[in-house]
Structures are given as structure tokens and as C-alpha cells.
Design a protein around this motif. Sequence first.
Motif, PDB file in Angstrom:
ATOM      1  N   GLY A 196      14.235   1.181   3.238  1.00 43.55           N
ATOM      2  CA  GLY A 196      13.169   0.874   4.174  1.00 43.55           C
ATOM      3  C   GLY A 196      11.814   0.710   3.538  1.00 43.55           C
ATOM      4  N   VAL A 197      10.818   0.603   4.409  1.00 38.33           N
ATOM      5  CA  VAL A 197       9.426   0.475   3.992  1.00 38.33           C
ATOM      6  C   VAL A 197       8.570   1.261   4.975  1.00 38.33           C
ATOM      7  CG1 VAL A 197       9.070  -1.673   5.288  1.00 38.33           C
ATOM      8  CG2 VAL A 197       7.596  -1.140   3.356  1.00 38.33           C
ATOM      9  N   CYS A 198       7.534   1.898   4.444  1.00 35.73           N
ATOM     10  CA  CYS A 198       6.615   2.671   5.264  1.00 35.73           C
ATOM     11  C   CYS A 198       5.192   2.252   4.886  1.00 35.73           C
ATOM     12  CB  CYS A 198       6.833   4.162   5.023  1.00 35.73           C
ATOM     13  SG  CYS A 198       6.149   5.210   6.294  1.00 35.73           S
ATOM     14  N   THR A 199       4.483   1.640   5.825  1.00 34.39           N
ATOM     15  CA  THR A 199       3.125   1.168   5.585  1.00 34.39           C
ATOM     16  C   THR A 199       2.133   2.239   6.023  1.00 34.39           C
ATOM     17  OG1 THR A 199       3.845  -1.090   5.981  1.00 34.39           O
ATOM     18  CG2 THR A 199       1.471  -0.666   6.083  1.00 34.39           C
ATOM     19  N   ILE A 200       1.259   2.646   5.121  1.00 38.22           N
ATOM     20  CA  ILE A 200       0.285   3.690   5.429  1.00 38.22           C
ATOM     21  C   ILE A 200      -0.771   3.130   6.381  1.00 38.22           C
ATOM     22  CG2 ILE A 200      -1.472   5.222   4.464  1.00 38.22           C
ATOM     23  CD1 ILE A 200       0.257   5.302   1.909  1.00 38.22           C
ATOM     24  N   LEU A 201      -1.013   3.859   7.467  1.00 40.20           N
ATOM     25  CA  LEU A 201      -2.006   3.438   8.453  1.00 40.20           C
ATOM     26  C   LEU A 201      -3.403   3.843   7.989  1.00 40.20           C
ATOM     27  CD1 LEU A 201      -0.049   4.313  11.712  1.00 40.20           C
ATOM     28  CD2 LEU A 201      -0.161   2.149  10.485  1.00 40.20           C
ATOM     29  N   ALA A 202      -4.419   3.380   8.690  1.00 44.08           N
ATOM     30  CA  ALA A 202      -5.813   3.546   8.270  1.00 44.08           C
ATOM     31  C   ALA A 202      -6.213   4.996   8.023  1.00 44.08           C
ATOM     32  CB  ALA A 202      -6.743   2.916   9.305  1.00 44.08           C
ATOM     33  N   SER A 203      -5.667   5.933   8.785  1.00 40.86           N
ATOM     34  CA  SER A 203      -6.034   7.342   8.609  1.00 40.86           C
ATOM     35  C   SER A 203      -5.583   7.888   7.266  1.00 40.86           C
ATOM     36  CB  SER A 203      -5.424   8.192   9.725  1.00 40.86           C
ATOM     37  OG  SER A 203      -4.007   8.270   9.563  1.00 40.86           O
ATOM     38  N   GLY A 204      -4.560   7.273   6.695  1.00 42.96           N
ATOM     39  CA  GLY A 204      -4.022   7.731   5.412  1.00 42.96           C
ATOM     40  C   GLY A 204      -3.035   8.875   5.534  1.00 42.96           C
ATOM     41  N   GLU A 205      -2.822   9.388   6.747  1.00 41.94           N
ATOM     42  CA  GLU A 205      -1.936  10.526   6.942  1.00 41.94           C
ATOM     43  C   GLU A 205      -0.640  10.170   7.652  1.00 41.94           C
ATOM     44  OE1 GLU A 205      -4.108  13.651   8.839  1.00 41.94           O
ATOM     45  OE2 GLU A 205      -5.759  13.514   7.415  1.00 41.94           O
ATOM     46  N   THR A 206      -0.568   8.977   8.203  1.00 37.29           N
ATOM     47  CA  THR A 206       0.603   8.545   8.959  1.00 37.29           C
ATOM     48  C   THR A 206       1.109   7.227   8.399  1.00 37.29           C
ATOM     49  OG1 THR A 206      -0.325   9.593  10.930  1.00 37.29           O
ATOM     50  CG2 THR A 206       1.446   8.037  11.288  1.00 37.29           C
ATOM     51  N   CYS A 207       2.409   7.049   8.489  1.00 38.18           N
ATOM     52  CA  CYS A 207       3.061   5.869   7.954  1.00 38.18           C
ATOM     53  C   CYS A 207       3.880   5.201   9.060  1.00 38.18           C
ATOM     54  CB  CYS A 207       4.007   6.332   6.848  1.00 38.18           C
ATOM     55  SG  CYS A 207       3.989   5.396   5.352  1.00 38.18           S
ATOM     56  N   ASP A 208       3.807   3.880   9.170  1.00 40.17           N
ATOM     57  CA  ASP A 208       4.633   3.113  10.097  1.00 40.17           C
ATOM     58  C   ASP A 208       5.909   2.754   9.346  1.00 40.17           C
ATOM     59  OD1 ASP A 208       5.742   1.465  11.992  1.00 40.17           O
ATOM     60  OD2 ASP A 208       4.205  -0.091  11.835  1.00 40.17           O
ATOM     61  N   SER A 209       7.006   3.412   9.708  1.00 39.74           N
ATOM     62  CA  SER A 209       8.243   3.334   8.937  1.00 39.74           C
ATOM     63  C   SER A 209       9.308   2.497   9.635  1.00 39.74           C
ATOM     64  CB  SER A 209       8.780   4.751   8.712  1.00 39.74           C
ATOM     65  OG  SER A 209       9.905   4.740   7.873  1.00 39.74           O
TER      66      SER A 209
END
Length: 170
Positions: free
Chosen positions: A90-103
Motif C-alpha cells: 500500500g501507500v500512506c500519504t501524510i496529511l498536512a498536520s504531519g500526524e495522520t496518514c491517508d492509507s
Amino acid sequence: MTILKFLLIFSLALDVSARRTKGTKMPKEKSSKSPKGCDFALYLTEPSSTDIAVPNDDDAGSYVWEDNDLCEGYLDSYDGDCVSRGSASGVCTILASGETCDSVDTWYLNGPDGELLGTLVTRGLAYKDDTPSIVVGGTGCFVNAKGTVSSSVFDDDEGNEWWQYDLTNL
């Protein structure tokens, strides 16, 4: 025929079709048997053994991984004894906050004898407490899969990370 008439007739046809099939589905049992009779593990552990930070560890914008083991049951450590029930990519893109990832994850799930049962695709927010991933599709035993997958992440003092998954809401 005007577009308005077409839309009215089409929506009525859908409404009649929906009423005709309403109530014909049986509720899904929460067991390791899929509707097609496939035997799959309800609890899995995924050691993050192939994860790569992109573009690099110091400035990661996303993480990618391919063929991480999916181990049956919940393992208490990164080096636990793995009875493989498939693999995850898979792939997990880091969101703007830097603490959460869209996986977005693709799981290749195997039966107890190692046979491929099918794939399961999920999407959710990683590193966000109490936010299950949504099942968006699948193949084989999981062709009409719906529901959610809950996850927990763990790490140790050596920087190893592993995930535990609960598939009981699938």
C-alpha cells in the motif's frame, strides 16, 4: 422524450427494483467464514518490514510498502512467530498536520492451506485513534465485501513497527 420524463421514469424503475429485493438478504454472521464459505483469519498482525519513506526518512511525504507479511493472530512483538495468512501492500500519504496518514491498502489473503482466497482493499486514516478503515472492494472471497477494519499500531525501542488488525466487522 424530455430529459425530465426520462429521469422520472428511471428513478421510478430503480425504486420498484429496490422494493422488490428489500428484505431478501440474510444478516452476515461475524465468523471466519465468508458468504462464499472461505476460511480467513479475523485477527492479523503486519510487521512493517518493507516500508519505505518517500522521498526519504528525513522529509517523508508518504510511505509505501509491498508484500509485508500478514500473520495470523495478534503478535506481541515485531519478531513474533508468524503464521503467514497473506501479504499487504500500500501507500500512506501524510496529511498536512504531519500526524495522520491517508492509507490505501491491498491485502492478499490466504486460507489455512496457503491458497489465495482473494484480495481486500481498504482505505482509512492511519495513526488516528478509533478510526477504522473502510473496505472499498475485493476479489475472490471478498468480491462484495463491505464493512470496516479496525487497527492498532505498536513500536519498540529499536524503531520496529507492527500493526494489528480486527476483521470482525467485515
